[in-house]
Design a protein around this motif. Sequence first.
Motif, PDB file in Angstrom:
ATOM      1  N   ASP A  32      82.633  43.864   3.950  1.00 24.59           N
ATOM      2  CA  ASP A  32      81.248  44.323   3.988  1.00 24.59           C
ATOM      3  C   ASP A  32      81.198  45.734   3.425  1.00 24.59           C
ATOM      4  O   ASP A  32      82.136  46.512   3.614  1.00 24.59           O
ATOM      5  N   PHE A  33      80.107  46.060   2.732  1.00 24.96           N
ATOM      6  CA  PHE A  33      80.046  47.404   2.149  1.00 24.96           C
ATOM      7  C   PHE A  33      79.540  48.450   3.137  1.00 24.96           C
ATOM      8  O   PHE A  33      79.553  49.638   2.837  1.00 24.96           O
ATOM      9  N   ALA A  34      79.133  48.019   4.341  1.00 26.02           N
ATOM     10  CA  ALA A  34      78.685  48.940   5.382  1.00 26.02           C
ATOM     11  C   ALA A  34      79.776  49.043   6.450  1.00 26.02           C
ATOM     12  O   ALA A  34      79.961  48.109   7.233  1.00 26.02           O
ATOM     13  N   PRO A  35      80.516  50.144   6.511  1.00 30.82           N
ATOM     14  CA  PRO A  35      81.625  50.254   7.458  1.00 30.82           C
ATOM     15  C   PRO A  35      81.222  50.049   8.911  1.00 30.82           C
ATOM     16  O   PRO A  35      81.995  49.475   9.693  1.00 30.82           O
ATOM     17  N   ALA A  36      80.020  50.483   9.300  1.00 32.27           N
ATOM     18  CA  ALA A  36      79.602  50.318  10.695  1.00 32.27           C
ATOM     19  C   ALA A  36      79.413  48.847  11.045  1.00 32.27           C
ATOM     20  O   ALA A  36      79.705  48.423  12.170  1.00 32.27           O
ATOM     21  N   MET A  37      78.923  48.049  10.103  1.00 31.14           N
ATOM     22  CA  MET A  37      78.820  46.603  10.323  1.00 31.14           C
ATOM     23  C   MET A  37      80.213  46.012  10.511  1.00 31.14           C
ATOM     24  O   MET A  37      80.448  45.189  11.406  1.00 31.14           O
ATOM     25  N   LEU A  38      81.119  46.425   9.667  1.00 34.68           N
ATOM     26  CA  LEU A  38      82.482  45.909   9.729  1.00 34.68           C
ATOM     27  C   LEU A  38      83.132  46.245  11.068  1.00 34.68           C
ATOM     28  O   LEU A  38      83.877  45.434  11.630  1.00 34.68           O
ATOM     29  N   LYS A  65      71.790  51.170  -4.164  1.00 38.80           N
ATOM     30  CA  LYS A  65      72.800  50.453  -3.385  1.00 38.80           C
ATOM     31  C   LYS A  65      73.367  51.354  -2.292  1.00 38.80           C
ATOM     32  O   LYS A  65      73.644  50.888  -1.178  1.00 38.80           O
ATOM     33  N   GLN A  66      73.530  52.641  -2.587  1.00 36.93           N
ATOM     34  CA  GLN A  66      74.015  53.560  -1.559  1.00 36.93           C
ATOM     35  C   GLN A  66      73.014  53.666  -0.416  1.00 36.93           C
ATOM     36  O   GLN A  66      73.403  53.688   0.760  1.00 36.93           O
ATOM     37  N   ARG A  67      71.716  53.681  -0.729  1.00 33.25           N
ATOM     38  CA  ARG A  67      70.699  53.733   0.326  1.00 33.25           C
ATOM     39  C   ARG A  67      70.709  52.457   1.153  1.00 33.25           C
ATOM     40  O   ARG A  67      70.533  52.488   2.375  1.00 33.25           O
ATOM     41  N   VAL A  68      70.917  51.310   0.491  1.00 36.62           N
ATOM     42  CA  VAL A  68      71.005  50.052   1.216  1.00 36.62           C
ATOM     43  C   VAL A  68      72.206  50.068   2.155  1.00 36.62           C
ATOM     44  O   VAL A  68      72.123  49.658   3.319  1.00 36.62           O
ATOM     45  N   ARG A  69      73.343  50.554   1.662  1.00 34.97           N
ATOM     46  CA  ARG A  69      74.548  50.648   2.496  1.00 34.97           C
ATOM     47  C   ARG A  69      74.281  51.510   3.729  1.00 34.97           C
ATOM     48  O   ARG A  69      74.649  51.146   4.855  1.00 34.97           O
ATOM     49  N   GLU A  70      73.624  52.625   3.542  1.00 32.76           N
ATOM     50  CA  GLU A  70      73.313  53.517   4.663  1.00 32.76           C
ATOM     51  C   GLU A  70      72.364  52.846   5.649  1.00 32.76           C
ATOM     52  O   GLU A  70      72.499  53.030   6.871  1.00 32.76           O
ATOM     53  N   SER A  71      71.410  52.053   5.153  1.00 36.19           N
ATOM     54  CA  SER A  71      70.488  51.332   6.039  1.00 36.19           C
ATOM     55  C   SER A  71      71.237  50.340   6.918  1.00 36.19           C
ATOM     56  O   SER A  71      70.979  50.227   8.118  1.00 36.19           O
ATOM     57  N   PHE A  72      72.180  49.612   6.327  1.00 36.22           N
ATOM     58  CA  PHE A  72      72.950  48.644   7.108  1.00 36.22           C
ATOM     59  C   PHE A  72      73.903  49.343   8.076  1.00 36.22           C
ATOM     60  O   PHE A  72      74.136  48.851   9.181  1.00 36.22           O
ATOM     61  N   ASP A  73      74.426  50.479   7.686  1.00 34.39           N
ATOM     62  CA  ASP A  73      75.242  51.254   8.629  1.00 34.39           C
ATOM     63  C   ASP A  73      74.419  51.640   9.854  1.00 34.39           C
ATOM     64  O   ASP A  73      74.869  51.495  11.000  1.00 34.39           O
ATOM     65  N   ARG A  74      73.199  52.124   9.619  1.00 38.81           N
ATOM     66  CA  ARG A  74      72.347  52.543  10.734  1.00 38.81           C
ATOM     67  C   ARG A  74      71.929  51.358  11.594  1.00 38.81           C
ATOM     68  O   ARG A  74      71.679  51.507  12.793  1.00 38.81           O
ATOM     69  N   ALA A  75      71.837  50.173  10.987  1.00 41.38           N
ATOM     70  CA  ALA A  75      71.344  48.992  11.704  1.00 41.38           C
ATOM     71  C   ALA A  75      72.438  48.242  12.455  1.00 41.38           C
ATOM     72  O   ALA A  75      72.139  47.247  13.118  1.00 41.38           O
ATOM     73  N   ALA A  76      73.677  48.698  12.388  1.00 33.35           N
ATOM     74  CA  ALA A  76      74.783  47.939  12.993  1.00 33.35           C
ATOM     75  C   ALA A  76      74.562  47.673  14.477  1.00 33.35           C
ATOM     76  O   ALA A  76      74.905  46.603  14.987  1.00 33.35           O
ATOM     77  N   SER A  77      73.968  48.633  15.182  1.00 33.04           N
ATOM     78  CA  SER A  77      73.794  48.479  16.638  1.00 33.04           C
ATOM     79  C   SER A  77      72.573  47.639  17.005  1.00 33.04           C
ATOM     80  O   SER A  77      72.470  47.144  18.130  1.00 33.04           O
ATOM     81  N   THR A  78      71.636  47.453  16.079  1.00 32.99           N
ATOM     82  CA  THR A  78      70.411  46.699  16.368  1.00 32.99           C
ATOM     83  C   THR A  78      70.390  45.330  15.681  1.00 32.99           C
ATOM     84  O   THR A  78      69.537  44.496  16.001  1.00 32.99           O
ATOM     85  N   TYR A  79      71.321  45.108  14.773  1.00 36.48           N
ATOM     86  CA  TYR A  79      71.284  43.917  13.917  1.00 36.48           C
ATOM     87  C   TYR A  79      71.281  42.620  14.721  1.00 36.48           C
ATOM     88  O   TYR A  79      70.422  41.756  14.527  1.00 36.48           O
ATOM     89  N   ASP A  80      72.221  42.465  15.628  1.00 32.51           N
ATOM     90  CA  ASP A  80      72.357  41.183  16.325  1.00 32.51           C
ATOM     91  C   ASP A  80      71.127  40.830  17.155  1.00 32.51           C
ATOM     92  O   ASP A  80      70.802  39.649  17.319  1.00 32.51           O
TER      93      ASP A  80
END
Length: 256
Positions: A75-81, A7-22
């Motif tokens: 959200d568990f990913a602060p960068a997404m939030l 789950k921590q690795r998933v959180r880090e993946s979503f943090d990294r993806a915040a700028s590319t997600y949309d």
Amino acid sequence: MLSAPIKQRVRESFDRAASTYDGAAILQRRVCDRLLAHLTPPTTPTRILDAGCGTGYGARILRQRWPNVPIIGVDFAPAMLDVARDAIDLGFAADIEKLPFSNEYVDLWWSSLSIQWCDAATVFADALRVLKPGGTLAVSTLGPETFHELRTAFTGVDAHRHTLAFDTPEAILTALEQAGFGGISLRRERHAVHYPDLKRLLRAVKDIGAHNVGEGGRSGMMGRAAWQRVEAAYERFRSADGLPASYDVILATATK
């Protein structure tokens, strides 16, 4: 249920993806729209929770329907939030399995394409806790036929897991019932997004942060010969629109 390290690795993946997600979240926006189309709460909500709000698309379309209702994003990913801040009234970096709110806090609990990263029974039990009596739950998640082309293409190439173990509609229904929800409505839809080639398909999955698959996933690079076999196997799914990534979408609403 994902282990704490996964789950921590998933959180880090979503943090990294915040700028590319949309830029890559074509299906995610489509599913949000479909979930809202099937949402008919008996009364106008007074406080909405977007559980797993990502970059805020769900909150934005909820705001269009209910412009004067406070929306809280978790959200568990602060960068997404951080990206979602302009779409929500309050934001909390937290796990939706254990929300940081008092009992009977909201009357609409919404979550689109987040609970596949969680234990559904745990999520629904806590959703029931924070909902007011008569409150509404609206959730979308992914079923077992999601990415079936990818699993098929890797068959015989290696023994690693290449997708999450997605819940069946029956498992979602059971989890909702056991949590104590009533008035359950379940709908299953098939969607596909097409790409010109496999590399760009997998890049799009990575750009939304969804490339972690839990225990049993590949940890190293794939050899050239193995990759070429996977590409050739996936080509059998090509249509006039390109290579498909299929999504088995489960939409559910329920009441407390």
